[in-house]
Scaffold this motif. Structure first.
Motif, short mmCIF file in Angstrom:
data_model
loop_
_atom_site.label_atom_id
_atom_site.label_comp_id
_atom_site.label_asym_id
_atom_site.label_seq_id
_atom_site.Cartn_x
_atom_site.Cartn_y
_atom_site.Cartn_z
N UNK A 98 13.52 65.08 93.75
CA UNK A 98 13.62 65.68 92.43
C UNK A 98 14.95 65.31 91.77
N UNK A 99 14.90 64.86 90.53
CA UNK A 99 16.12 64.59 89.77
C UNK A 99 16.21 65.61 88.64
N UNK A 100 17.42 66.09 88.37
CA UNK A 100 17.60 67.16 87.40
C UNK A 100 18.49 66.76 86.22
N UNK A 101 19.31 65.73 86.38
CA UNK A 101 20.18 65.30 85.28
C UNK A 101 19.34 64.63 84.19
N UNK A 102 19.68 64.89 82.92
CA UNK A 102 18.90 64.36 81.80
C UNK A 102 18.77 62.85 81.81
N UNK A 103 19.90 62.16 82.07
CA UNK A 103 19.85 60.69 82.06
C UNK A 103 19.01 60.16 83.21
N UNK A 104 19.04 60.85 84.35
CA UNK A 104 18.20 60.44 85.49
C UNK A 104 16.72 60.65 85.18
N UNK A 331 16.58 62.22 76.46
CA UNK A 331 16.30 63.63 76.78
C UNK A 331 17.56 64.45 76.54
N UNK A 332 17.49 65.36 75.58
CA UNK A 332 18.62 66.23 75.24
C UNK A 332 19.89 65.41 74.94
N UNK A 333 19.72 64.28 74.25
CA UNK A 333 20.86 63.46 73.87
C UNK A 333 21.26 62.42 74.88
N UNK A 334 20.74 62.49 76.09
CA UNK A 334 21.04 61.48 77.12
C UNK A 334 20.00 60.37 77.04
N UNK A 335 20.46 59.14 76.81
CA UNK A 335 19.56 58.01 76.58
C UNK A 335 19.68 56.99 77.70
N UNK A 336 18.54 56.51 78.19
CA UNK A 336 18.55 55.50 79.24
C UNK A 336 18.66 54.12 78.62
N UNK A 337 18.76 53.10 79.44
CA UNK A 337 18.91 51.73 78.96
C UNK A 337 17.56 51.17 78.50
N UNK A 338 17.61 50.08 77.71
CA UNK A 338 16.40 49.44 77.21
C UNK A 338 15.63 48.79 78.34
N UNK A 339 14.29 48.86 78.25
CA UNK A 339 13.42 48.20 79.21
C UNK A 339 12.37 47.40 78.46
N UNK A 340 12.09 46.17 78.92
CA UNK A 340 11.08 45.33 78.29
C UNK A 340 9.68 45.70 78.80
N UNK A 341 8.69 45.63 77.91
CA UNK A 341 7.30 45.85 78.30
C UNK A 341 6.48 44.64 77.84
N UNK A 342 5.53 44.24 78.67
CA UNK A 342 4.81 42.99 78.40
C UNK A 342 3.35 43.18 78.04
N UNK A 343 2.76 44.35 78.29
CA UNK A 343 1.37 44.61 77.85
C UNK A 343 1.29 46.01 77.29
N UNK A 344 0.11 46.38 76.83
CA UNK A 344 -0.11 47.74 76.35
C UNK A 344 0.01 47.85 74.84
N UNK A 345 -0.58 48.92 74.32
CA UNK A 345 -0.53 49.24 72.90
C UNK A 345 0.24 50.55 72.78
#
Length: 458
Positions: A98-104, A331-345
């Protein structure tokens, strides 16, 4: 000695003469220094309560009246009244911890969403590669069209990663309409899509189940304001083409003009009810795709756009627009890094629903049963008194399973169910692929719960 509003000490009759709530609140620091009887205090308290109720009623009435233009404000107010606040709680990561930190938590959700968008390749693209391009001249975008979209922007919508607020775009509509029209036209003709239009801030929306499971959250994308207007321009062009050629099947009721959940239910159950009223045994199967929008293959989609005669510029623009998209979660102002996606709508896009309807349009090819769709929600039914009817339904399920494999999608077979309707039912079982489907005494269908007696009172 004078009290508040010029009244003598102990004289509170002014509160019975319509003194406003703001004046009353401003006077409170002064009021505490004056003596009053219990009766006088009760009169003041009642005056305060009355003004608060009136103000609250006025606010709620205004929110109700403005719901069409300010849905966000209405539902924010409703949510504020909930005793239990919905939020992203602790989540299980890949290691089962279980992770509890917003950025995690943001990283866990983004990693899961991206894992669904795995790269897929299909041979169907080459099979349809010989289809001729649709005709027509080069696309153009008129300033007046862009200005109209700008003026109709919902200023209550959230911003995308480019931080261009809808209200700013709306206020400057007459100034920026022409340069935006030039940008849109050049983008459409050159098939070059600005990187800002390919980025999305993803909001995780909890569906149901265990809150710690990342798979129980739906990713909704917030994208660029100008990018959405470009999508609107293309959407109108695509819808016009689809309507002229009557591409979308009558079985599709989702994201289709003049159709809805209601038309889907009426059309399907009207046909089923006729058979039941005639004393026939009927089977109704409810089918559920797993992550339908998130697993759309871009190459297969492009081949279907070509198959249905869309023009070269539109198809190549869409291919470029879907290629190398990037997303992040906050989440609550904590933002993760960009991730590329290759399929999906990605869900939340303007073009997403119409493109998905095109993608799933040929689902019923070769199916002889009654089939109805609302986007990806699919159900089919047929008479099963005779063995021939049961075999027809099983062949239909085999066709659907084959379609899913060819289009690199899959059914969530644990959620696929069937209902037995009518008297003297043979209670036959059905399979999807190698998995036997479970029966159900009642099944939820587009917000209505239908049971074995076709009663929907539940």
């Amino acid at each position: 000695m004078r009290g508040p509003f010029g009244a003598k000490t102990g004289d509170w009759s002014c509160f019975e003469q319509g003194v406003g709530l703001n004046d009353l609140l401003r006077s409170l620091p002064t009021l505490i220094f004056y003596e009053m009887t219990r009766e006088e205090y009760k009169n003041i308290a009642q005056a305060c309560s009355s003004e608060i109720r009136k103000t609250k009623s006025h606010l709620e009435l205004q929110l109700a009246r403005d719901i069409k233009s300010n849905k966000k404000g209405f539902f924010r107010y409703v949510s504020s009244k909930n005793k239990v606040k919905e939020s992203v709680g602790p989540l299980l990561n890949e290691g089962g911890n279980l992770v509890t930190e917003d950025v995690e938590k943001a990283n866990v959700l983004n990693a899961f969403f991206v894992s669904v968008f795995t790269n897929k390749v299909s041979s169907q693209t080459t099979a349809l590669g010989s289809t001729a391009w649709g005709g027509g001249g080069q696309p153009s975008v008129e300033k007046e069209v862009v200005q109209d979209y700008l003026e109709k922007l919902d200023e209550h919508k959230s911003m995308g990663p480019d931080a261009l607020h809808a209200r700013v775009l709306k206020e400057l509509a007459d100034v920026i309409a022409e340069p935006l029209a030039i940008i849109f036209e050049n983008s459409w003709r050159s098939e070059e899509v600005p990187d800002d239009w390919k980025k999305a801030n993803v909001v995780p929306i909890f569906k149901k189940g265990k809150k710690e499971d990342p798979g129980n959250y739906r990713p909704v994308s917030l994208t660029s304001g100008p990018g959405k207007i470009m999508e609107q321009v293309l959407k109108e062009s695509i819808l016009k083409h689809l309507e002229e050629r009557k591409v979308i099947r009558d079985s599709q009721h989702g994201f289709t003009k003049g159709k809805s959940c209601l038309t889907n239910l009426i059309a399907f159950y009207d046909e089923i009810t006729v058979s039941v009223d005639e004393g026939k045994a009927v089977a109704v199967l409810f089918l559920d795709f797993s992550k339908a929008f998130d697993t759309v293959s871009h190459s297969i989609l492009a081949s279907k756009l070509k198959k249905y005669g869309l023009d070269e510029w539109t198809i190549r623009w869409i291919e470029s627009w879907l290629d190398c998209r990037a997303q992040r979660i906050g989440i609550n102002g904590s933002i993760c890094s960009w991730q590329l996606v290759s399929i999906g709508m990605p869900q939340g896009l303007v073009l997403g629903p119409v493109l998905f309807n095109i993608f799933i349009n040929d689902l019923e090819d070769g199916v002889d049963c009654t089939l109805s769709k609302f986007a990806d929600d699919t159900k089919l039914g047929g008479e099963v008194d005779m063995l021939e009817g049961r075999d027809t339904i099983q062949r239909a399920l085999d066709k659907l399973e084959d379609w899913a494999k060819r289009n690199l999608m899959r059914f969530n077979k644990d959620k696929c169910r069937f209902l037995h309707l009518g008297r003297k039912h043979p209670m036959h079982r059905y399979r999807l692929g190698t998995a036997w489907l479970g029966s159900s005494p009642a099944e939820k269908d587009l917000g209505v719960k239908a049971d074995e007696k076709l009663a929907m009172s539940q």
